[in-house]
Design a protein around this motif. Structure first.
Motif, PDB file in Angstrom:
ATOM      1  N   THR A  59       0.831  -1.206   0.000  1.00 50.65           N
ATOM      2  CA  THR A  59       0.000   0.000   0.000  1.00 50.65           C
ATOM      3  C   THR A  59       0.863   1.252   0.000  1.00 50.65           C
ATOM      4  OG1 THR A  59      -1.689  -1.218   1.225  1.00 50.65           O
ATOM      5  CG2 THR A  59      -1.907   1.165   1.136  1.00 50.65           C
ATOM      6  N   ILE A 127      -7.036   9.836   2.653  1.00 47.89           N
ATOM      7  CA  ILE A 127      -7.268   8.482   2.146  1.00 47.89           C
ATOM      8  C   ILE A 127      -6.868   7.478   3.224  1.00 47.89           C
ATOM      9  CG2 ILE A 127      -6.609   6.776   0.398  1.00 47.89           C
ATOM     10  CD1 ILE A 127      -5.976   9.158  -1.472  1.00 47.89           C
ATOM     11  N   THR A 137      -9.011   0.624   0.468  1.00 43.69           N
ATOM     12  CA  THR A 137      -8.255   0.607  -0.787  1.00 43.69           C
ATOM     13  C   THR A 137      -7.867  -0.811  -1.187  1.00 43.69           C
ATOM     14  OG1 THR A 137      -6.117   1.025   0.289  1.00 43.69           O
ATOM     15  CG2 THR A 137      -7.404   2.943  -0.402  1.00 43.69           C
ATOM     16  N   THR A 141      -8.696  -2.528  -4.848  1.00 49.12           N
ATOM     17  CA  THR A 141      -7.713  -3.324  -5.579  1.00 49.12           C
ATOM     18  C   THR A 141      -8.300  -4.666  -5.991  1.00 49.12           C
ATOM     19  OG1 THR A 141      -5.834  -2.316  -4.446  1.00 49.12           O
ATOM     20  CG2 THR A 141      -5.494  -4.509  -5.367  1.00 49.12           C
ATOM     21  N   LYS A 298      -2.534  -3.045  -6.950  1.00 48.68           N
ATOM     22  CA  LYS A 298      -2.615  -2.090  -5.844  1.00 48.68           C
ATOM     23  C   LYS A 298      -2.186  -0.701  -6.311  1.00 48.68           C
ATOM     24  CE  LYS A 298      -2.986  -2.027  -1.190  1.00 48.68           C
ATOM     25  NZ  LYS A 298      -4.014  -2.669  -0.391  1.00 48.68           N
ATOM     26  N   SER A 301      -4.874   0.728  -8.790  1.00 48.60           N
ATOM     27  CA  SER A 301      -6.051   1.158  -8.042  1.00 48.60           C
ATOM     28  C   SER A 301      -5.753   2.413  -7.229  1.00 48.60           C
ATOM     29  CB  SER A 301      -6.518   0.026  -7.116  1.00 48.60           C
ATOM     30  OG  SER A 301      -7.695   0.372  -6.439  1.00 48.60           O
ATOM     31  N   ALA A 302      -4.557   2.504  -6.654  1.00 50.57           N
ATOM     32  CA  ALA A 302      -4.162   3.707  -5.916  1.00 50.57           C
ATOM     33  C   ALA A 302      -4.174   4.928  -6.821  1.00 50.57           C
ATOM     34  CB  ALA A 302      -2.779   3.517  -5.297  1.00 50.57           C
ATOM     35  N   VAL A 305      -7.670   6.089  -7.183  1.00 48.69           N
ATOM     36  CA  VAL A 305      -8.139   6.779  -5.977  1.00 48.69           C
ATOM     37  C   VAL A 305      -7.555   8.178  -5.893  1.00 48.69           C
ATOM     38  CG1 VAL A 305      -8.042   6.760  -3.453  1.00 48.69           C
ATOM     39  CG2 VAL A 305      -8.572   4.655  -4.693  1.00 48.69           C
TER      40      VAL A 305
END
Length: 319
Positions: A59, A127, A137, A141, A298, A301-302, A305
């Motif tokens: 992360t 976040i 999060t 993912t 990850k 997807s981050a 976001v």
């Protein structure tokens, strides 16, 4: 610091997202992963602070690399770096950081109320990179990984084995918002989903035409799952009071025999993994495993976001 005209959206819980937001972030993560997200630097001129009070590999790296790939700048803080350790209040810390940062990505493994306090301003997006109750999060993912592999999330049959931890709660809050999904959890006695989360997810399932089931035994397990998922048994920053807890968890280990009734299932794991505990090496390193593709997602997807939290409407896929 003058306020940046770009919007400020917080992601502290999946409850902060509308159904449209949830699908947008899932699809946008898949676009970043496929290289079809389009060119652009939606975080150009913005600074992301990354504060992790607990350990992290995926992360922390995902949001750090994602910020840089989107054109932003980065500051990082370790668990001993902020004056929170000398008694400064969370509210004061948030007020100060919001005057210098545009985004704060934080892992506390504590009460999300602290993040809510940081989010009580309109300058800096906050976040949640994991709190004690929820890992939002990670669920995003996982949705991106499912969409990339199956081309859909709707209608999938997902089995989760193991503790009802913050990964499981996030999955329950996410999957129950997709029509036709069947989400089956098998959790050890005394280690299930928190009651509030189970009730919330059950209501969502009823509203969206999904199914949520949780049992505390491995007996009468149905087959034909599309996905078999587990997480490590010892969640980051936690310990178990029962010295014999491993005996209680042992029947919930993911082993190759599960594929006899679900031969087409893929395997997911949020990592880090402990081979021989929650999953065998045969499964984790086997042909059904998407765990390391999931880890790569990850970052994608981050990026989705980060873009959603601070990108201008219509800019590089921003909403």
């Amino acid at each position: 610091m003058p306020m940046d005209p770009r919007p400020v959206r917080h992601l502290i819980s999946l409850d902060d997202l509308t159904d449209a937001d949830l699908r947008h972030l899932t699809e946008r993560g898949a676009q970043f992963a496929a290289g079809t997200a389009g060119a652009g630097r939606p975080l150009d001129g913005l600074v992301t602070g990354v504060y992790f009070a607990k350990t992290s590999t995926r992360t922390r790296t995902a949001f750090s690399a994602g910020t840089l790939r989107l054109g932003g700048s980065l500051l990082t803080y370790g668990p001993g770096d902020l004056q929170l350790n000398t008694g400064e209040t969370s509210e004061d810390t948030g007020r100060v950081l919001s005057r210098m940062l545009d985004v704060l990505v934080a892992r506390t493994a504590g009460d999300p109320a602290e993040m809510r306090a940081w989010a009580a301003q309109r300058r800096m997006a906050v976040i949640n990179a994991m709190s004690a109750e929820e890992h939002p999060t990670q669920a995003l993912t996982d949705l991106t990984t499912l969409l990339r592999h199956f081309g859909r999330v709707d209608g999938l049959r997902v089995l989760y084995l193991g503790e009802g931890n913050n990964t499981a709660t996030a999955l329950a809050l996410a999957l129950t918002r997709f029509p036709g999904v069947e989400f089956e959890l098998r959790t050890p006695p005394g280690y299930g989903l928190p009651a509030r989360i189970a009730e919330k997810a059950a209501r969502q399932a009823a509203d969206h035409g999904a199914v949520l089931r949780e049992r505390h035994t491995m007996e009468a397990l149905p087959g034909d799952f599309d996905v078999i998922y587990t997480a490590r048994w010892q969640t980051t920053g936690t310990s178990k009071a029962d010295p014999d807890w491993r005996t209680v968890f042992a029947p919930f280990q993911v082993r190759a025999e599960l594929w006899e009734d679900s031969p087409k299932a893929v395997f997911l794991h949020d990592l880090p993994a402990h081979r021989g505990e929650e999953v065998t090496a045969e499964v984790l390193d086997g042909p059904a495993s998407l765990a390391f593709d999931q880890a790569e997602n990850k970052m994608h997807s981050a990026m989705a976001v980060l873009e959603w939290c601070r990108a201008a409407p219509g800019a590089a896929g921003g909403v």
